[in-house]
Design an enzyme around this catalytic site. Sequence first.
Site, PDB file in Angstrom:
ATOM      1  N   TYR A 204      -1.262   3.474   0.162  1.00 21.58           N
ATOM      2  CA  TYR A 204      -0.693   2.315  -0.729  1.00 21.58           C
ATOM      3  C   TYR A 204      -1.484   2.100  -1.835  1.00 21.58           C
ATOM      4  O   TYR A 204      -0.853   2.194  -2.979  1.00 21.58           O
ATOM      5  CB  TYR A 204      -1.155   0.827   0.342  1.00 21.58           C
ATOM      6  CG  TYR A 204      -1.001  -0.280  -0.329  1.00 21.58           C
ATOM      7  CD1 TYR A 204       0.467  -0.707  -0.957  1.00 21.58           C
ATOM      8  CD2 TYR A 204      -2.213  -1.091  -0.804  1.00 21.58           C
ATOM      9  CE1 TYR A 204       0.332  -1.886  -1.743  1.00 21.58           C
ATOM     10  CE2 TYR A 204      -2.125  -2.224  -1.336  1.00 21.58           C
ATOM     11  CZ  TYR A 204      -0.805  -2.535  -1.925  1.00 21.58           C
ATOM     12  OH  TYR A 204      -0.735  -3.631  -2.673  1.00 21.58           O
TER      13      TYR A 204
ATOM     14  N   THR B 112      -3.069  -3.749  -7.478  1.00 23.12           N
ATOM     15  CA  THR B 112      -3.897  -4.277  -6.173  1.00 23.12           C
ATOM     16  C   THR B 112      -5.448  -3.926  -6.375  1.00 23.12           C
ATOM     17  O   THR B 112      -5.825  -2.800  -6.798  1.00 23.12           O
ATOM     18  CB  THR B 112      -3.233  -3.670  -4.946  1.00 23.12           C
ATOM     19  OG1 THR B 112      -4.058  -3.797  -3.857  1.00 23.12           O
ATOM     20  CG2 THR B 112      -2.841  -2.120  -5.171  1.00 23.12           C
TER      21      THR B 112
HETATM   22  C1  UD1 Z   1      -4.290  -7.226   1.353  1.00 22.47           C
HETATM   23  C2  UD1 Z   1      -2.891  -6.750   0.902  1.00 22.47           C
HETATM   24  C3  UD1 Z   1      -2.903  -5.702  -0.052  1.00 22.47           C
HETATM   25  C4  UD1 Z   1      -3.764  -5.902  -1.199  1.00 22.47           C
HETATM   26  C5  UD1 Z   1      -5.251  -6.072  -0.638  1.00 22.47           C
HETATM   27  C6  UD1 Z   1      -6.113  -6.230  -1.480  1.00 22.47           C
HETATM   28  C7  UD1 Z   1      -1.246  -7.664   2.289  1.00 22.47           C
HETATM   29  C8  UD1 Z   1      -0.473  -7.331   3.542  1.00 22.47           C
HETATM   30  N1  UD1 Z   1      -2.071  -6.729   2.017  1.00 22.47           N
HETATM   31  O1  UD1 Z   1      -4.876  -6.033   2.477  1.00 22.47           O
HETATM   32  O2  UD1 Z   1      -1.688  -5.594  -0.593  1.00 22.47           O
HETATM   33  O3  UD1 Z   1      -3.946  -4.604  -1.847  1.00 22.47           O
HETATM   34  O4  UD1 Z   1      -5.130  -7.194   0.040  1.00 22.47           O
HETATM   35  O5  UD1 Z   1      -7.380  -6.746  -1.113  1.00 22.47           O
HETATM   36  O6  UD1 Z   1      -1.287  -8.565   1.878  1.00 22.47           O
HETATM   37  N2  UD1 Z   1      -7.259  -8.618   9.881  1.00 22.47           N
HETATM   38  C9  UD1 Z   1      -7.523  -8.758  11.362  1.00 22.47           C
HETATM   39  N3  UD1 Z   1      -6.754  -9.239  12.249  1.00 22.47           N
HETATM   40  C10 UD1 Z   1      -5.442  -9.324  11.615  1.00 22.47           C
HETATM   41  C11 UD1 Z   1      -4.965  -9.236  10.431  1.00 22.47           C
HETATM   42  C12 UD1 Z   1      -5.910  -8.814   9.752  1.00 22.47           C
HETATM   43  O7  UD1 Z   1      -8.997  -8.724  11.664  1.00 22.47           O
HETATM   44  O8  UD1 Z   1      -4.413  -9.562  12.349  1.00 22.47           O
HETATM   45  C13 UD1 Z   1      -8.217  -8.060   9.053  1.00 22.47           C
HETATM   46  C14 UD1 Z   1      -8.013  -6.804   8.412  1.00 22.47           C
HETATM   47  O9  UD1 Z   1      -8.660  -5.770   9.066  1.00 22.47           O
HETATM   48  C15 UD1 Z   1      -8.861  -6.921   6.934  1.00 22.47           C
HETATM   49  C16 UD1 Z   1      -8.688  -8.561   6.845  1.00 22.47           C
HETATM   50  O10 UD1 Z   1      -8.248  -9.261   7.980  1.00 22.47           O
HETATM   51  O11 UD1 Z   1      -9.988  -6.703   7.201  1.00 22.47           O
HETATM   52  C17 UD1 Z   1      -7.508  -8.958   5.583  1.00 22.47           C
HETATM   53  O12 UD1 Z   1      -6.349  -8.020   6.105  1.00 22.47           O
HETATM   54  P1  UD1 Z   1      -4.886  -8.366   5.411  1.00 22.47           P
HETATM   55  O13 UD1 Z   1      -4.658  -9.807   5.249  1.00 22.47           O
HETATM   56  O14 UD1 Z   1      -3.945  -7.433   6.051  1.00 22.47           O
HETATM   57  O15 UD1 Z   1      -5.156  -7.712   4.190  1.00 22.47           O
HETATM   58  P2  UD1 Z   1      -5.676  -6.545   3.396  1.00 22.47           P
HETATM   59  O16 UD1 Z   1      -5.445  -5.300   4.354  1.00 22.47           O
HETATM   60  O17 UD1 Z   1      -6.948  -6.520   2.745  1.00 22.47           O
END
Ligand code: UD1
Length: 323
Positions: free
Chosen positions: A141, A116
């Site tokens: 993680y 990752t």
């Molecule tokens: C994801 C992966 C992780 C990987 C990483 C590498 C998942 C669950 N996690 O994490 O395994 O190691 O990419 O970059 O697939 N966000 C919002 N609102 C929401 C959801 C998310 O603002 O409701 C934001 C988060 O704060 C983050 C971004 O969107 O800044 C992406 O979040 P998310 O899709 O959860 O992925 P990562 O945490 O980056």
Amino acid sequence: MKILLTGGAGYIGSHVLNLLGQAGHDIVVVDNLSTGRKESLLYGRHEEFSLEETGKLEELLKKENFEACLHFVGSIIVPESVEKPLKYYQNNTTNSLNLIELCVKYKINRFIFSSTAALYGDSAPGGICTEETQVVPINPYGRSKMMTEFMLEDTAKATDLNYVALRYFNVAGANVDLKIGQCSPNSTHLIKIASECAAGKRDKMAIFGTDYDTSDGTCVRDYIHVDDLAQAHVDALKFLEKDAESAVLNCGYGHGYTVKEVIETVKKVTGVDFPVGIEGRRAGDAGTLISRAEKIREVLGWTPKYDDLDLIVRTAFEWEKQL
Ligand code: UD1
């Protein structure tokens, strides 16, 4: 090839299983269905047990002459890892150790590991990560996955095992035939959540943090279509077969989008507006994570086909609607 695939009923594992099955490989999937779905197993034979059941795992490896292992089983939710670190060290580190040990014992010398971008934490200048960027994960993680990479590196030096660790950036979208997609319950994944809003399954969503050092203050990520990522595994398997050496490779497109840009794209592509609130930063989030994406192209000859945020979002939404 005779292949052991752990976590084949999950989101990424099922897309890789689909491609390997189409290519005619003989595959056994070990998956306890804790987050995966049986309907996502389009190919292969399924053994339903957890990797913690090392006795069952050893029985299987003793019986079958596997030539390669693709290891997808793992826990992947960053904020949960902050709350429950030991769950992550158990699922991602200890279970991997046991599996690697058995692979060495039964001479399964080709190993592909789901690593990752979370390994990089905030260490890359400007958030642009090369494979040489120092690994300094900022959440349990990322640490739990880093330890497995270290185990593989040391094991490859000491034994005949070769491995490819693929450092995934933000995987999204669904198979273009819509047979499989992101099905994990209670997903925290941005495109999944926004698609659920557009599909009417959620009333609203929130942006976590608007004070990051980025163009609009929200986090930047490198979103890669799941079928391109799946193809990288197929290419990695060919590399291990031919070259018999190890590699650590980023899997991303080399450019990123802010959270606001992603949400706007979901609204534009789906034609659905939904309320979006603003909340504080989410624990464990790095500001920017973008892949330097050249090495995987050079080493594996990987050629992505779906580097298009609109397409990624459209497949995620279409999948969500029919789920
Ligand atoms: C994801 C992966 C992780 C990987 C990483 C590498 C998942 C669950 N996690 O994490 O395994 O190691 O990419 O970059 O697939 N966000 C919002 N609102 C929401 C959801 C998310 O603002 O409701 C934001 C988060 O704060 C983050 C971004 O969107 O800044 C992406 O979040 P998310 O899709 O959860 O992925 P990562 O945490 O980056």
